[in-house]
Design a protein around this motif. Structure first.
Motif: not given
Length: 299
Positions: A56-57, A185-187, A193-194, A249-250
């Protein structure tokens, strides 16, 4: 895990459930977001090793949320319109006369208990379950195959979900491979993380806490960049606190511009539109079942 098209197949002969391909169009964000659209040439890694997920972060520089081109749509045009959808089975009606209008950036909840038809209705709205009568249009498309390509299914019953014995890294590889690199993978890492989800790629998916399984599936679905996603059993096995975190999250996914359909057991979820299958009286000729908004009005 997710079924994204008719062409989806399990990977490497494993028990992982199929996911599908995505459509080239992408939801327009409901509110401006700082992310830069990705080029059409993005693709996921095809190697066997998986990169560590960000904490996270600590989003890697390349882990920005990617988006495809926004389709040209008239302002105010609904993305999904269902009129009088009815499905029946051997034992009678599954759902009856469902009417719903929903746009990109909205969260729609389908509420009901086991046997109420919530999973069937969720799949019907994504073009994956046949309805006997009524009309369904998604992004201007009416053919089931075209509708299916507008949705990514995060999870839906035993057939559409990650193999519980697969590692998180294998689930990420499955997502990138079956989506033909559209979900990079990056997305995926950026969405993890988001959603403030920190898990290790070596963890076994089925051993994760239930809430982490659901949020991980949501992150992978959102990373596929289809205009809409659908999540079955969104709060199954969770307490009130866990359910709230899943709907947070949704909501995050919806705020990024995708239409989100979620089937759940709670009767009053924090959604823009609610279809409560438990509130329906026995079907009658002049009755219609409508989605109601959060103030109780019919859509």
């Amino acid at each position: 895990m997710s079924d994204r098209s008719d062409e989806a197949r399990p990977i490497d002969g494993s028990q992982a459930s199929p996911r599908g391909l995505i459509d080239g169009s992408q939801a327009s964000p409901r509110r401006p977001t700082p992310e830069t659209p990705a080029s059409d040439g993005d693709s996921g890694s095809g190697g066997s090793e998986t990169a560590p997920l960000p904490t996270v972060g600590e989003t890697p520089p390349t882990a920005t949320l990617e988006h495809t081109a926004v389709p040209d749509r008239p302002v105010g045009t609904p993305f999904l319109t269902a009129r009088g959808l009815t499905a029946t089975g051997r034992q009678g009606p599954i759902f009856t006369d469902v009417t719903l209008t929903a746009g990109l950036g909205q969260l729609v909840a389908i509420c009901g208990d086991g046997g109420d038809g919530r999973s069937s209705l969720l799949l019907a709205l994504t073009g994956r379950f046949p309805h006997r009568t009524g009309a369904l249009e998604v992004d201007g498309q009416t053919r089931p195959g075209h509708i299916r390509r507008r949705f990514t299914i995060a999870q839906a019953g035993p057939p559409i979900r990650f193999d519980p014995y697969a590692t998180v890294g294998a689930c990420i590889k499955e997502t990138t491979t079956v989506s033909k690199g559209t979900a990079t993978r990056a997305n995926i890492n950026a969405w993890l993380d988001r959603l403030a989800l920190t898990i290790d790629t070596g963890d076994t998916f089925g051993f994760l806490p239930r809430i982490d399984q659901i949020r991980f599936a949501i992150a992978c679905a959102a990373a596929a960049r289809t205009p809409a996603i659908a999540v079955d059993d969104a709060d199954t096995g969770l307490d009130t606190c866990g359910s709230e975190r899943v709907f947070e999250a949704l909501r995050t996914v919806a705020d990024a511009g995708q239409l989100v359909l979620a089937a759940c057991t709670r009767s009053d979820p924090p959604a823009d539109t609610i279809i409560d299958l438990r509130a329906q009286e026995p079907p009658a000729a002049d009755e219609r079942r409508h989605g109601r908004n959060r103030k109780g009005a019919h859509s």
